[in-house]
Design a protein around this motif. Structure first.
Motif, PDB file in Angstrom:
ATOM      1  N   CYS A  16       1.037  -1.166  -0.045  1.00 27.73           N
ATOM      2  CA  CYS A  16      -0.104   0.078   0.109  1.00 27.73           C
ATOM      3  C   CYS A  16       0.738   0.970  -0.026  1.00 27.73           C
ATOM      4  CB  CYS A  16      -0.856   0.135   1.188  1.00 27.73           C
ATOM      5  SG  CYS A  16      -2.108  -1.168   1.130  1.00 27.73           S
ATOM      6  N   LEU A  17       0.897   2.221  -1.019  1.00 27.40           N
ATOM      7  CA  LEU A  17       1.847   3.101  -1.191  1.00 27.40           C
ATOM      8  C   LEU A  17       1.967   4.013  -0.053  1.00 27.40           C
ATOM      9  CD1 LEU A  17       3.538   4.410  -3.204  1.00 27.40           C
ATOM     10  CD2 LEU A  17       1.684   6.111  -3.772  1.00 27.40           C
ATOM     11  N   THR A  18       3.052   4.408   0.474  1.00 29.87           N
ATOM     12  CA  THR A  18       3.047   5.084   1.752  1.00 29.87           C
ATOM     13  C   THR A  18       3.874   6.379   1.033  1.00 29.87           C
ATOM     14  OG1 THR A  18       5.427   3.982   1.996  1.00 29.87           O
ATOM     15  CG2 THR A  18       3.329   3.020   3.014  1.00 29.87           C
ATOM     16  N   ALA A  19       4.984   6.863   1.882  1.00 30.44           N
ATOM     17  CA  ALA A  19       5.544   8.298   1.504  1.00 30.44           C
ATOM     18  C   ALA A  19       5.820   8.436   0.175  1.00 30.44           C
ATOM     19  CB  ALA A  19       6.779   8.261   2.426  1.00 30.44           C
ATOM     20  N   CYS A  20       5.229   9.004  -0.491  1.00 36.54           N
ATOM     21  CA  CYS A  20       5.236   9.391  -1.936  1.00 36.54           C
ATOM     22  C   CYS A  20       6.125  10.692  -2.131  1.00 36.54           C
ATOM     23  CB  CYS A  20       3.938   9.700  -2.545  1.00 36.54           C
ATOM     24  SG  CYS A  20       2.860   8.301  -3.107  1.00 36.54           S
ATOM     25  N   GLY A  21       6.422  11.262  -0.924  1.00 37.47           N
ATOM     26  CA  GLY A  21       7.779  12.293  -1.088  1.00 37.47           C
ATOM     27  C   GLY A  21       7.221  13.801  -1.518  1.00 37.47           C
ATOM     28  N   GLN A 129      15.675   7.874   1.644  1.00 38.81           N
ATOM     29  CA  GLN A 129      15.516   9.023   2.685  1.00 38.81           C
ATOM     30  C   GLN A 129      14.450   8.402   3.726  1.00 38.81           C
ATOM     31  OE1 GLN A 129      14.484  12.585   1.560  1.00 38.81           O
ATOM     32  NE2 GLN A 129      16.540  13.230   0.768  1.00 38.81           N
ATOM     33  N   ASN A 130      14.603   8.533   5.059  1.00 40.44           N
ATOM     34  CA  ASN A 130      13.710   7.969   5.990  1.00 40.44           C
ATOM     35  C   ASN A 130      12.569   8.840   5.918  1.00 40.44           C
ATOM     36  OD1 ASN A 130      12.463   7.022   8.253  1.00 40.44           O
ATOM     37  ND2 ASN A 130      13.946   8.315   9.587  1.00 40.44           N
ATOM     38  N   ALA A 131      11.369   8.403   5.704  1.00 39.10           N
ATOM     39  CA  ALA A 131      10.206   9.168   5.761  1.00 39.10           C
ATOM     40  C   ALA A 131       9.663   9.372   7.051  1.00 39.10           C
ATOM     41  CB  ALA A 131       9.171   8.699   4.644  1.00 39.10           C
ATOM     42  N   ASN A 132       9.889   8.617   8.011  1.00 37.95           N
ATOM     43  CA  ASN A 132       9.149   8.617   9.246  1.00 37.95           C
ATOM     44  C   ASN A 132       9.825   9.613  10.019  1.00 37.95           C
ATOM     45  OD1 ASN A 132       7.500   6.429   8.759  1.00 37.95           O
ATOM     46  ND2 ASN A 132       8.497   4.829   9.926  1.00 37.95           N
ATOM     47  N   PRO A 133       8.884  10.050  10.857  1.00 37.36           N
ATOM     48  CA  PRO A 133       9.073  11.513  11.816  1.00 37.36           C
ATOM     49  C   PRO A 133      10.051  10.879  13.129  1.00 37.36           C
ATOM     50  CG  PRO A 133       7.077  10.787  12.485  1.00 37.36           C
ATOM     51  CD  PRO A 133       7.150   9.911  11.085  1.00 37.36           C
ATOM     52  N   ASP A 139      11.988   4.460   8.165  1.00 39.29           N
ATOM     53  CA  ASP A 139      11.921   3.506   6.907  1.00 39.29           C
ATOM     54  C   ASP A 139      12.277   4.073   5.907  1.00 39.29           C
ATOM     55  OD1 ASP A 139      10.093   2.483   4.554  1.00 39.29           O
ATOM     56  OD2 ASP A 139       8.819   1.734   6.114  1.00 39.29           O
ATOM     57  N   TYR A 140      13.113   3.349   5.381  1.00 39.38           N
ATOM     58  CA  TYR A 140      14.208   4.226   3.994  1.00 39.38           C
ATOM     59  C   TYR A 140      13.459   3.445   2.663  1.00 39.38           C
ATOM     60  CZ  TYR A 140      17.202   6.103   7.139  1.00 39.38           C
ATOM     61  OH  TYR A 140      17.897   6.884   8.149  1.00 39.38           O
ATOM     62  N   ARG A 141      12.352   3.774   2.406  1.00 37.76           N
ATOM     63  CA  ARG A 141      11.655   3.623   1.223  1.00 37.76           C
ATOM     64  C   ARG A 141      11.442   4.713   0.302  1.00 37.76           C
ATOM     65  NH1 ARG A 141       6.779  -0.144   2.066  1.00 37.76           N
ATOM     66  NH2 ARG A 141       6.977   0.943   4.254  1.00 37.76           N
TER      67      ARG A 141
END
Length: 498
Positions: A16-21, A129-133, A139-141
């Motif tokens: 399920c798509l997560t951090a799209c940036g 990059q790590n998208a989590n705060p 999470d490096y996706r």
């Protein structure tokens, strides 16, 4: 661009798509070399005149000289997935696709398959990059590149480009969206790129929810696939009579399902699931319609109308299946269908009405029509009705204000605080109709696209570094805007979708 609502998404399920940036950029710009700006270009698909096609440029990053055959292989794997995913499969012939063979010194991306903390020397600076705060497991996706460099290469090697996509030679799963979608060579990452096409071509919002409770942006209702106004459903044409509204989760019909745009409550979507919610699903009817309509914002139904003796011939892009309906009239009387018409002797007024009667579109079908007229006896072919085409202008900030092509369009002082301005771009056509009005947060370089009065805020932008905004690019209709205004006003920052 603020990615606050997306940062919390990276921990959800892999598919399920997560951090799209939101169009992030890799840090540390590296000057482009002449070799990169003159890199070889491979035509993956040629479907027609670039003036009437969506011209997609695919850039490879993290591919060494020895990896160039793999780049072609990886790009063709993505193209196969693109051609098999509706509604892009229906309109694949509306795209020209080029692959730019950038040669990097090293393969992979930073923080990728070579290990966390390992930098890689690539042309576009690909980085996971790590998208989590802070406080959450990293999470490096979130895979990003330097958008400025990517755009510079794309425009240098294919000036006609209307979309840019970056493919990174790394086996780790990941990608990002925004101005320039990015995805890795991991086979599962193709799904990210296709999701991002939903943003890029349909102006679609993300439909997944993650407990976000931040205020909704004023621009939310411009997205065709989400709404916070259940009393006025923009996709009502797709809802069967008798469907309960709001719609319970177990209902199989298209309706009004709560939970979308990162919010669990208060925002609604058309179906329980869709590719804009989960990567394993297909695009729903509402999202497919928006994509098709947006494609027709850039591609006319007719390429040319030519005369050879007593025969008129239409050339056109061909959807799969071919859902076009062509109706010829001669002197006001019905004269036939099909791509060719043989005229009787004499002087006649001839008209050809061409419409894509696709069942994928129920609202806004006027964009799918084209009318051409011709007078036998030597008069030139005229277009009576043409959907808007596009041109790109650069808006440049100067001490005196803002300029487009050297002409000052508005005289405003620069905002005092670089971190607070809310930028607004708007354009009005000669008849006084609003072409678009969009809020943009602190862009340094921006690629946007005029969509339609029904989707007024699809201007996409990204902050490329920490400096104050200097310039950005905006796509406008070919028809001249009577008034184009850029304004900068202090205001609160709001999360911006990719």
């Amino acid at each position: 661009m603020n990615r606050t609502p997306k940062a919390a998404l990276a921990a959800v399920a892999l598919l399920c798509l997560t951090a799209c940036g939101g169009g992030s950029s890799a840090p540390g710009p590296v000057p482009l070399t002449e070799a990169s700006l003159s890199a070889p270009v491979e035509a993956l698909q040629v479907s027609g005149d670039p003036a009437n096609r969506i011209n997609l440029v695919l850039l490879g990053d993290g591919y060494r000289e020895a990896d160039q055959a793999k780049l072609t292989q990886d790009a063709r794997a993505w193209l196969a997935a693109f051609r098999q995913t509706a509604p892009f499969s229906n309109y694949a012939n509306y795209f020209n696709i080029k692959l730019v063979h950038l040669v990097s010194a090293e393969d992979g991306a930073a923080n990728g398959m070579h290990g966390l903390g390992t930098p890689r020397a690539t042309v576009l600076g690909a980085t996971f990059q790590n998208a989590n705060p802070a406080g959450q497991a990293p999470d490096y996706r979130l895979l990003v590149v330097d958008n400025a460099r990517a755009l510079a290469v794309a425009l240098a090697r294919a000036p006609e480009c209307t979309r840019v996509l970056v493919l990174v030679n790394d086996t780790n799963y990941g990608g990002s969206g925004g101005t320039i979608p990015v995805f890795s060579a991991n086979p599962a990452s193709c799904a990210i790129a296709l999701h991002e096409f939903g943003h890029a071509f349909g102006g679609l919002a993300d439909e997944y929810a993650c407990g976000d409770t931040s205020p909704l942006p004023a621009s939310l209702e411009a997205f065709p696939n989400v709404t916070a106004q259940p009393g006025s459903i923009k996709w009502a044409a797709w809802i069967n009579p008798g469907t309960p509204l709001p719609t319970p989760a177990f209902c199989p019909d298209l309706g009004l399902f709560e939970g979308a745009y990162y919010h669990d409550t208060g925002v609604f979507r058309p179906r329980p699931s869709c590719r804009m919610r989960c990567l394993t699903d297909t695009f729903c009817e509402v999202c497919s319609e928006a994509i098709v309509r947006s494609i027709y914002n850039q591609v006319r139904p007719v390429d040319t109308l030519t005369a050879d003796g007593g025969t008129l011939t239409l050339t056109r892009p061909v959807p799969l299946p071919d859902t076009f309906r062509i109706a010829w009239t001669v002197d006001g009387e019905a004269a036939g269908t099909g791509d060719r018409l043989t005229l009787p002797a004499g002087t006649h007024q001839v008209s050809a009405r061409v419409v894509d009667a696709t069942p994928l579109v129920r609202t806004g079908a006027d964009r799918l029509a084209d009318v051409r007229t011709w007078t036998s006896g030597g008069a030139s072919v005229q277009a009576d009705v043409l959907p808007a085409r596009h041109r790109v202008v650069q808006v440049i900030r100067t001490p005196a204000g803002f300029q487009v092509a050297g002409e000052t369009i508005v005289d405003l002082p620069l905002p005092a605080e670089p971190d607070t301005p809310a930028w607004t771009v708007s354009a009005v056509d000669p008849e006084g109709r609003m072409l678009f009005r969009a809020g943009i947060e602190d862009p340094t370089l921006l690629r946007g696209e005029f969509q339609h009065a029904e989707a007024t805020d699809r201007i996409q932008g990204s902050r490329l570094d920490g400096s104050r905004p200097v310039s950005f690019l905006v796509r406008l209709p070919v028809i001249e805007a009577d008034h184009l205004e850029v304004a900068a006003n202090p205001g609160p920052r709001h999360p911006t979708p990719d």
